[in-house]
Write an enzyme that holds these catalytic residues in place. Structure first.
Site, PDB file in Angstrom:
ATOM      1  NE  ARG A   1      -4.097   1.860   1.020  1.00  0.00           N
ATOM      2  CZ  ARG A   1      -5.117   2.171   0.232  1.00  0.00           C
ATOM      3  NH1 ARG A   1      -5.160   1.770  -1.028  1.00  0.00           N
ATOM      4  NH2 ARG A   1      -6.125   2.887   0.683  1.00  0.00           N
TER       5      ARG A   1
ATOM      6  CB  THR B   1      -9.423  -0.770  -7.073  1.00  0.00           C
ATOM      7  OG1 THR B   1      -9.253   0.390  -6.275  1.00  0.00           O
ATOM      8  CG2 THR B   1      -8.889  -1.982  -6.375  1.00  0.00           C
TER       9      THR B   1
ATOM     10  CB  THR C   1      -6.096   0.661  -6.250  1.00  0.00           C
ATOM     11  OG1 THR C   1      -6.990   1.689  -6.663  1.00  0.00           O
ATOM     12  CG2 THR C   1      -5.490   1.054  -4.911  1.00  0.00           C
TER      13      THR C   1
ATOM     14  CG  ASN D   1      -8.429   6.153  -4.351  1.00  0.00           C
ATOM     15  OD1 ASN D   1      -9.270   5.266  -4.155  1.00  0.00           O
ATOM     16  ND2 ASN D   1      -8.464   7.291  -3.705  1.00  0.00           N
TER      17      ASN D   1
ATOM     18  CG  ASP E   1      -8.650   5.176  -0.150  1.00  0.00           C
ATOM     19  OD1 ASP E   1      -9.792   5.576  -0.390  1.00  0.00           O
ATOM     20  OD2 ASP E   1      -8.144   4.192  -0.719  1.00  0.00           O
TER      21      ASP E   1
ATOM     22  CB  SER F   1     -12.552  -1.011   0.817  1.00  0.00           C
ATOM     23  OG  SER F   1     -12.982   0.077   1.585  1.00  0.00           O
TER      24      SER F   1
ATOM     25  N   GLY G   1     -13.720  -1.593  -6.744  1.00  0.00           N
ATOM     26  CA  GLY G   1     -15.028  -1.026  -6.416  1.00  0.00           C
ATOM     27  C   GLY G   1     -15.043  -0.115  -5.205  1.00  0.00           C
TER      28      GLY G   1
HETATM   29  N1  GLY Z   1      -8.556   2.997  -3.070  1.00  0.00           N
HETATM   30  C1  GLY Z   1      -9.570   2.125  -2.718  1.00  0.00           C
HETATM   31  C2  GLY Z   1      -9.231   1.278  -1.543  1.00  0.00           C
HETATM   32  O1  GLY Z   1      -8.063   1.098  -1.262  1.00  0.00           O
HETATM   33  O2  GLY Z   1     -10.094   0.801  -0.883  1.00  0.00           O
END
Ligand code: GLY
Length: 564
Positions: A97, A375, A393, A395, A417, A447, A467
């Protein structure tokens, strides 16, 4: 896991990738399978598997391929999560991340306008300030070092060729590129391959020469090809020219992390999913507990009782998400309490199938004490029985819309986020609190829910989807479709989805899911129904009883599962 071969992949014939594929997802494949958002990426991954590579090799190749052929979400300028299961039953996860830059601070998107504090969430969504420090390249290198069995260059070369020579955009991609033109123009003052004078149409060729050069650097120098040298220089120059704050020190200090998975039980299945800084795994385990406790299986699929009960469970889970989840390196996430059976049983005990609770009356749960201390997803299974589930992703679609000049890749807008202000909704309408406030080097809450499921100690399903906030509920409902409603993988993916995330207090439903009567009945008990064209773009693989693999690739996108 197969470690002991060092085999060169045969040269891959990329020219063949300009043809379109068709695939019967109900076919049986015994050896290996790749399900991804784009036919070319799935084919590149399949070639790796067919030439003896393992699921991790294929995952690296698919990840780089998506950065070329699916630039709205596939990336090298973003981040993601991997959940894996080896054929010997070992499991784990990698967190690649993005992180908040060192120069970021809690209220960086809040302005004092004549004494009143106002959130300027445009800056967290578009432009140079929206980006977190990218993690994808570091993540791919970490996966390579731990699990790979082929030469690194072979995993990059197919994507470099496609970037250089181009590929034909699909109809959906042409529409997406036309829709994003103005935003791309607003933050890029140099020429970028995604913009042309006339409208994009299906079959037009997208060539990305600068991206090819960047991928060449990564091929040559692995991590250093991105976080140091020319590409790093181009990234920092881009930041400086556009008011961004990512520095060389951020790039030097970025490191993806191996973390323990979240493990849960649903009936006789073991759920292996992603833990914080993703909320996905914890939320999924909570949701499945609710479905089992309230015996939602006894309701007809997508009936009034089913939809209301599931929405009530979802609302409570998202209320917990808003308060209790954040980067575990910065915030003491009460992981054990949130997945504790007694806590969950109490949390869902008042739900009634015919009563809708207003979200103002649903608060986050409380427990005693503090515990010590746009994503894309792809799923891969190899012939050795290893499984990889990756969601990655930038985002929003095309991320921050900033393309690094000379380097040709898009940067993420993952800073959105974070909860930019407690209680203030992000682009997905999600609210958050202090747990997810901005701090230098912190990872923003996600998410993303890459998940692997075992049945009777054997690999059973690999599942995931893009999503935004709806990722978790789409994964949840797809699992219920297979386990509780006996759907095959493709049916479970195709099946209509709905979503409730506590706030805003609306029930999001895919078009053509509800009859007029069902819609009226749900409205009568207080649901505010919002229709969405689609929910989820799942890429899943199911292992059938006879050991054959069945793909579930979402027809809502250009997704395809290819096997052999
Ligand atoms: N950018 C969407 C997520 O990480 O949930």
């Amino acid at each position: 896991m197969q470690y002991n071969f060092k085999k060169s992949l045969f040269p891959l014939l990329i020219s063949s990738l300009l043809i379109s594929f068709s695939c019967n997802n109900h076919s049986k494949f015994y050896k290996g399978m790749v399900s991804s958002a784009h036919p070319i990426a799935s084919k590149i991954g399949l070639d790796v598997l067919q030439n003896g590579g393992n699921a991790f090799d294929a995952a690296i190749a698919v990840h780089f391929a998506l950065s070329v052929v699916y630039p709205n979400a596939g990336n090298i300028g973003g981040g993601g999560f991997m959940v894996y299961r080896l054929n010997n039953g070992d499991i784990g996860t990698l967190d690649f991340r993005e992180k908040a830059p060192e120069k970021s601070f809690r209220d960086m998107y809040i302005d004092n306008v004549e004494g009143e504090l106002k959130v300027d969430d445009k800056r967290s969504k578009i432009g140079h300030l929206a980006s977190g420090v990218p993690g994808s390249v570091d993540g791919m290198v970490k996966i390579y070092e731990k699990f790979s069995s082929v030469e690194w260059k072979n995993l990059l070369e197919p994507s470099i060729k496609v970037a250089k020579e181009g590929f034909r955009v699909t109809e959906k991609q042409a529409i997406g590129l036309n829709n994003v033109k103005e935003s791309l123009l607003s933050v890029n003052d140099h020429s970028i391959p995604f913009i042309k004078d006339e409208q994009w149409k299906k079959g037009d060729i997208l060539i990305q020469k600068n991206l090819a050069k960047t991928l060449e650097e990564i091929k040559k120098s692995k991590r250093d090809g991105f976080y140091k040298g020319t590409v790093a220089y181009q990234l920092i120059k881009e930041m400086n020219s556009g008011g961004g704050i990512i520095t060389q020190s951020d790039l030097d200090n970025y490191s993806s992390l191996w973390r323990d998975p979240i493990i849960g039980l649903f009936k006789n299945h073991k759920i292996i999913s992603m833990g914080p800084p993703s909320s996905g795994g914890i939320a999924l385990v909570q949701l499945l507990h609710g479905a089992e406790q309230l015996e939602t299986k006894n309701y007809d699929h997508n009936s009034f009782e089913y939809i209301n009960t599931i929405a009530e469970i979802e609302s409570r889970v998202y209320a917990d998400r808003a308060s209790h989840l954040g980067d575990p390196d910065f915030f003491n996430v009460p992981q054990k309490s949130l997945t504790n059976q007694n806590y969950l049983s109490k949390r869902f005990s008042k739900i009634k199938s015919n009563i809708k609770t207003l979200s103002v009356d649903v608060k986050e749960g409380s427990f005693n004490g503090i515990e010590s201390d746009e994503t894309t997803h792809f799923s891969i299974v190899d012939k050795y029985g290893n499984a990889v589930s990756i969601t990655t992703t930038i985002n929003g679609g095309y991320g921050s819309k900033v393309v690094v000049e000379g380097a040709g890749f898009l940067l993420n807008n993952e800073m959105d986020d974070f909860s930019v202000k407690p209680g203030y909704p992000n682009m997905f309408g999600l609210v958050g609190g202090e747990a997810n406030s901005i701090e230098p080097n912190k990872r923003m809450l996600s998410s993303m829910t890459p998940t692997i499921i075992e049945k009777n100690d054997k690999l059973f399903m690999v599942v995931g989807t893009p999503g935004g906030s709806t990722i978790i509920t789409s994964v949840f409902q797809t699992i219920l479709n297979v386990i509780d409603y006996n759907m095959d993988m493709q049916e479970a993916v195709d099946s209509k989805k709905f979503h409730h995330q506590w706030l805003p207090d609306v029930l999001i439903v895919e078009e053509n899911t509800l009859s007029d009567k069902l819609s009226n009945d749900l409205t009568q008990i207080g649901h505010k129904i919002v229709k969405r064209k689609t929910l989820g773009r799942m890429d899943c693989i199911l292992v059938r009883e006879d050991g054959s693999l069945e793909g579930g690739a979402d027809k809502r996108g250009d997704n395809i599962a290819l096997g052999y």
